[in-house]
Write an enzyme that holds these catalytic residues in place. Structure first.
Site, PDB file in Angstrom:
ATOM      1  N   ARG A  71      -1.944  11.395  -1.151  1.00  0.00           N
ATOM      2  CA  ARG A  71      -3.248  12.425  -0.586  1.00  0.00           C
ATOM      3  C   ARG A  71      -2.840  13.286   0.221  1.00  0.00           C
ATOM      4  O   ARG A  71      -1.400  13.521   0.730  1.00  0.00           O
ATOM      5  CB  ARG A  71      -4.040  11.272   0.356  1.00  0.00           C
ATOM      6  CG  ARG A  71      -4.866  10.314  -0.459  1.00  0.00           C
ATOM      7  CD  ARG A  71      -5.824   9.506   0.588  1.00  0.00           C
ATOM      8  NE  ARG A  71      -5.101   8.633   1.654  1.00  0.00           N
ATOM      9  CZ  ARG A  71      -4.710   9.117   2.777  1.00  0.00           C
ATOM     10  NH1 ARG A  71      -5.160  10.098   3.284  1.00  0.00           N
ATOM     11  NH2 ARG A  71      -4.147   8.153   3.530  1.00  0.00           N
ATOM     12  N   TYR A 212      -4.117  12.980  -8.309  1.00  0.00           N
ATOM     13  CA  TYR A 212      -3.598  11.662  -7.887  1.00  0.00           C
ATOM     14  C   TYR A 212      -4.674  11.063  -6.994  1.00  0.00           C
ATOM     15  O   TYR A 212      -5.240  11.625  -5.908  1.00  0.00           O
ATOM     16  CB  TYR A 212      -2.310  11.937  -7.083  1.00  0.00           C
ATOM     17  CG  TYR A 212      -1.468  10.601  -6.998  1.00  0.00           C
ATOM     18  CD1 TYR A 212      -0.506  10.436  -8.045  1.00  0.00           C
ATOM     19  CD2 TYR A 212      -1.581   9.691  -5.905  1.00  0.00           C
ATOM     20  CE1 TYR A 212       0.202   9.030  -8.107  1.00  0.00           C
ATOM     21  CE2 TYR A 212      -0.908   8.676  -5.904  1.00  0.00           C
ATOM     22  CZ  TYR A 212       0.080   8.442  -6.987  1.00  0.00           C
ATOM     23  OH  TYR A 212       0.910   7.250  -6.930  1.00  0.00           O
ATOM     24  N   LYS A 221     -12.006   7.577  -1.376  1.00  0.00           N
ATOM     25  CA  LYS A 221     -11.881   8.240   0.241  1.00  0.00           C
ATOM     26  C   LYS A 221     -12.828   9.225   0.444  1.00  0.00           C
ATOM     27  O   LYS A 221     -13.490   9.276   1.476  1.00  0.00           O
ATOM     28  CB  LYS A 221     -10.410   8.590   0.452  1.00  0.00           C
ATOM     29  CG  LYS A 221      -9.254   7.799   0.156  1.00  0.00           C
ATOM     30  CD  LYS A 221      -9.422   6.396   1.150  1.00  0.00           C
ATOM     31  CE  LYS A 221      -8.241   5.576   0.871  1.00  0.00           C
ATOM     32  NZ  LYS A 221      -8.264   4.400   1.811  1.00  0.00           N
ATOM     33  N   HIS A 241     -13.019   1.808   6.828  1.00  0.00           N
ATOM     34  CA  HIS A 241     -11.720   1.669   6.100  1.00  0.00           C
ATOM     35  C   HIS A 241     -11.259   0.376   6.344  1.00  0.00           C
ATOM     36  O   HIS A 241     -10.308  -0.020   7.095  1.00  0.00           O
ATOM     37  CB  HIS A 241     -10.626   2.654   6.666  1.00  0.00           C
ATOM     38  CG  HIS A 241      -9.581   2.892   5.708  1.00  0.00           C
ATOM     39  ND1 HIS A 241      -8.275   3.431   6.240  1.00  0.00           N
ATOM     40  CD2 HIS A 241      -9.064   2.275   4.706  1.00  0.00           C
ATOM     41  CE1 HIS A 241      -7.489   3.291   5.174  1.00  0.00           C
ATOM     42  NE2 HIS A 241      -7.627   2.640   4.431  1.00  0.00           N
ATOM     43  N   SER A 264      -2.467   2.538   7.310  1.00  0.00           N
ATOM     44  CA  SER A 264      -1.621   2.524   6.104  1.00  0.00           C
ATOM     45  C   SER A 264      -0.520   1.907   6.493  1.00  0.00           C
ATOM     46  O   SER A 264       0.066   2.071   7.638  1.00  0.00           O
ATOM     47  CB  SER A 264      -1.292   3.798   5.427  1.00  0.00           C
ATOM     48  OG  SER A 264      -2.431   4.408   4.867  1.00  0.00           O
ATOM     49  N   CYS A 266       0.154  -1.463   7.061  1.00  0.00           N
ATOM     50  CA  CYS A 266       0.140  -2.426   7.887  1.00  0.00           C
ATOM     51  C   CYS A 266      -0.229  -3.882   7.150  1.00  0.00           C
ATOM     52  O   CYS A 266      -0.333  -4.873   7.776  1.00  0.00           O
ATOM     53  CB  CYS A 266      -0.738  -2.208   9.038  1.00  0.00           C
ATOM     54  SG  CYS A 266      -0.364  -1.005  10.046  1.00  0.00           S
ATOM     55  N   ASP A 289     -10.157  -2.333   0.563  1.00  0.00           N
ATOM     56  CA  ASP A 289      -9.842  -1.131   1.468  1.00  0.00           C
ATOM     57  C   ASP A 289     -10.933  -0.763   2.240  1.00  0.00           C
ATOM     58  O   ASP A 289     -10.951   0.050   3.118  1.00  0.00           O
ATOM     59  CB  ASP A 289      -9.264   0.003   0.261  1.00  0.00           C
ATOM     60  CG  ASP A 289      -8.635   1.158   0.952  1.00  0.00           C
ATOM     61  OD1 ASP A 289      -7.988   0.997   1.826  1.00  0.00           O
ATOM     62  OD2 ASP A 289      -9.064   2.168   0.213  1.00  0.00           O
ATOM     63  N   ARG A 386       1.418   3.470  -7.647  1.00  0.00           N
ATOM     64  CA  ARG A 386       0.321   2.465  -7.579  1.00  0.00           C
ATOM     65  C   ARG A 386      -0.212   1.757  -8.720  1.00  0.00           C
ATOM     66  O   ARG A 386       0.353   2.262  -9.947  1.00  0.00           O
ATOM     67  CB  ARG A 386      -0.799   3.489  -7.176  1.00  0.00           C
ATOM     68  CG  ARG A 386      -0.675   4.333  -5.919  1.00  0.00           C
ATOM     69  CD  ARG A 386      -1.146   3.659  -4.803  1.00  0.00           C
ATOM     70  NE  ARG A 386      -1.207   4.231  -3.374  1.00  0.00           N
ATOM     71  CZ  ARG A 386      -2.102   4.270  -2.397  1.00  0.00           C
ATOM     72  NH1 ARG A 386      -3.006   3.202  -2.343  1.00  0.00           N
ATOM     73  NH2 ARG A 386      -1.838   4.717  -1.305  1.00  0.00           N
TER      74      ARG A 386
HETATM   75  C1  OXD Z   1      -4.888   4.961   1.962  1.00  0.00           C
HETATM   76  C2  OXD Z   1      -5.025   4.247   0.763  1.00  0.00           C
HETATM   77  O1  OXD Z   1      -3.915   5.753   2.189  1.00  0.00           O
HETATM   78  O2  OXD Z   1      -5.940   2.976   0.663  1.00  0.00           O
HETATM   79  O3  OXD Z   1      -5.294   4.249   2.984  1.00  0.00           O
HETATM   80  O4  OXD Z   1      -4.589   4.506  -0.280  1.00  0.00           O
HETATM   81 MN    MN Z   2      -7.017   2.830   2.343  1.00  0.00          MN
END
Ligand code: OXD
Ligand code: MN
Length: 616
Positions: A71, A212, A221, A241, A264, A266, A289, A386
């Site tokens: 991102r 991507y 997102k 989130h 992210s 964690c 997510d 991913r």
């Molecule tokens: C993030 C994802 O970056 O879920 O939070 O990919």
């Molecule tokens: Mn996420």
């Protein structure tokens, strides 16, 4: 041109096709045959590889351009009419100006390409919490990924036709192919020419230049968080989130559902798919997510996972760290930027077995000598490589994960990566206190992280890159939730907890020989979940501290843990140190200062209470 029974959709597609000038326009039906056809076309054009059908049925492998691997927060914009409404944490541009720029980019951008029209539903088809969208894209990879990540195709189109409405999502990789120009292996625009744009007042998404993940799979997102958070503010619900998990006490068959927000890195996916180490408990996954939460008619918050798949970070997913995630990508999965083995399978760092010689790394180079490879400087799989895997593949998926009305939320967890200050678990005293906890979520950033100052990076509600409006107003929306008429007096609000799996102790050599953390983490987090479960029933003893309720000694089951994790370490992991919190207050004040004029009074009051309790 496409012809559906939704006049708005027909007109909209025609308008964009006129601007983007694709070679042809295809309405996606979401069928398995369409998926296989499009992916096989990518293989035929040299854009993808089909994985070994015996090892990974119906699965495909892509390598992105090295400049298009994640991102792009710096190129993400919230274009509200007033800058103040985007708030201090978002990039902003005037919507008219942004549209002028983007129409320029979009003009002729699909020359020589196919425009795919993807009708999709976020959430189960027709569900009361679900929402409908249509994405236009010139990437077959996006179509395949949207098939996995959303409910895409004919079923969603039927609902869109009935409603004559949808959230418009526009995407182009930003690389036209005029005059028969051959396609690149991964088409995208240079970094400064990428645009991830949300128009929150119009509920529209326009993105350009990246193929991507969250930049291109617009249901995730862009829609399910940035636009949905704005819709939620307008309509009195929450788009968060958060993972959603279901916890069962096997002795009584009683269940509770927990939503949890972490920045992210964690271990959100690991928690969502946790396998308990204590007997008598079961964890099942509902989402990894995103959670959408709405009140039901009795004033209970109910959550759905708006997605249909997991877009998980591959490295360090192993049978040991997360068997359910690994099993989720056993078939029907798209992999991006991992390694490709000589036998047509995938490989990544931390998968749990050595890299086969001759594996191709994410940049397309052959790995001749896997042993001598520097995993940090030159990993086989990109660190943000991913898998996009159907959630239905997950062995631990809950039977009601697709329940249209959602599951009742009993507890909400916030957490971050904090080597000190924050105890393993503490509980909010009331809803507003819980919102305070969410507003101060942060993770420790080491100086090694590129471009970031070492210290605590605040990521309120883990929504920093995902909040579609002024974050101060978002805090206020959270505060107001319990007072909404739909909350029916706020009697059934979930309990809120703050957890920290990452507290460290430099002194203890036994711990150091483990992973250096005061708490074992992973499956042992079930011990904390079990405590939270009991607290939701009003059971278990707590101790009041200046920051909230901490478990009384002996309340967290540590039976069966390695000897380095004992009553002594539990004392350390649960400590609330007044001096550390005095320092934390200074950091919170700095953080809150950003929201001047939009910070809810309830939060500054809560900070004042904390200061007073700390003797400040
Ligand atoms: C993030 C994802 O970056 O879920 O939070 O990919
Ligand atoms: Mn996420």
């Amino acid at each position: 041109m496409i012809k559906t029974n939704c006049a708005k959709l027909n007109t909209w597609v025609k308008m964009w096709a006129d601007i983007m000038q694709p070679e042809n326009v295809v309405l996606c039906d979401g069928s398995d045959a369409e998926f296989t056809r499009l992916m096989d076309e990518c293989v035929a054009e040299g854009l993808a590889k089909k994985l070994n059908e015996k090892k990974r049925p119906n699965s495909y492998y892509f390598q992105s351009d090295p400049s298009d691997v994640a991102r792009v927060e710096g190129r993400t914009f919230i274009c509200s009419r007033k800058q103040e409404d985007a708030g201090p944490t978002n990039n902003w541009m005037d919507p008219k100006e942004m549209k002028r720029i983007l129409i320029g980019k979009y003009t002729g951008c699909m020359k020589g390409r196919t425009m795919y029209v993807i009708p999709f539903s976020m959430g189960p088809l027709g569900g009361p919490i679900s929402q409908l969208g249509v994405e236009i894209t010139d990437s077959a990879y996006v179509v395949g990924s949207m098939k996995i990540m959303t409910r895409m195709g004919a079923g969603a189109l039927k609902l869109i036709e009935e409603k004559n409405d949808f959230i418009p999502c526009i995407h182009s990789v930003g690389k036209p192919l005029p005059d028969g120009l051959k396609d690149a292996k991964w088409a995208c625009a240079p970094i400064d020419d990428k645009y991830i744009v949300q128009f929150p007042e119009e509920h529209e998404i326009w993105t350009y230049g990246s193929g991507y993940g969250g930049n291109a799979l617009l249901g995730k997102k862009c829609f399910a968080l940035r636009i949905a958070s704005k819709m939620a503010q307008e309509e009195g619900w929450l788009a968060e989130h958060m993972l959603i998990l279901k916890l069962t006490k096997e002795a009584t068959k009683e269940t509770k559902c927990v939503c949890a927000a972490f920045p992210s890195a964690c271990g959100k996916t690991n928690l969502a798919m946790l396998i308990p180490t204590i007997p008598g408990w079961k964890v099942e996954t509902i989402g990894d997510d995103i959670a959408w939460m709405k009140f039901d008619e009795d004033g209970y918050l109910r959550a759905i996972n708006p997605e249909a798949g997991f877009f998980g970070v591959a490295p360090y997913t192993s049978a040991k760290t997360n068997k359910n995630a690994l099993d989720s990508c056993s078939k029907n999965t798209i992999f991006t930027n991992v390694g490709y083995t000589p036998d047509g399978d995938i490989w990544w760092e931390g998968i749990g077995y050595p890299c086969p010689k001759g594996t191709i790394d994410w940049k397309g180079n052959v790995v001749d000598d896997p042993e001598s490879r520097d995993e940090d400087k030159n990993p086989v799989a990109h660190k943000n490589s991913r898998f996009a895997a159907p959630a239905a593949n997950c062995p631990g998926i809950a039977s009601d994960w697709e329940s249209p009305k959602g599951v009742k939320v009993d507890a909400i967890l916030f957490g971050g990566r904090r080597p000190n200050t924050v105890p393993l678990v503490h509980e909010a005293e009331d809803w507003a206190h819980g919102v305070f906890m969410g507003s101060i979520v942060g993770s420790e950033v080491t100086a090694a992280a590129i471009g970031l100052k070492a210290g605590v990076r605040r990521d309120p509600f883990a929504m920093l890159p995902f909040c579609g409006y002024n974050m101060g107003d978002y805090f206020q929306h959270w505060i107001d939730m319990e007072k909404l008429p739909q909350a029916k007096g706020g009697k059934h609000m979930p309990k809120i907890f703050f957890v920290n799996w990452f507290r460290r102790d430099k002194e203890n050599p036994a711990l150091k020989s483990e992973h250096g953390f005061l708490w074992p983490g992973y499956g042992d987090n079930s011990r904390v979940l079990a405590y939270i479960f009991d607290r939701c029933n009003g059971e278990g003893k707590t101790v009041d501290t200046p920051i909230g309720k901490v478990p009384a000694p002996g309340q967290i089951n540590i039976e069966g843990l390695k000897s380095c994790y004992n009553e002594e370490t539990m004392k350390a992991v649960l400590t609330v140190n007044v001096d550390e919190w005095k320092e934390e207050v200074g950091r919170i004040e700095e953080h809150y200062a950003k929201f001047a004029g939009h910070l809810p009074k309830e939060l500054s009051d809560r900070l004042a209470i904390l200061k007073q309790r700390l003797g400040m």
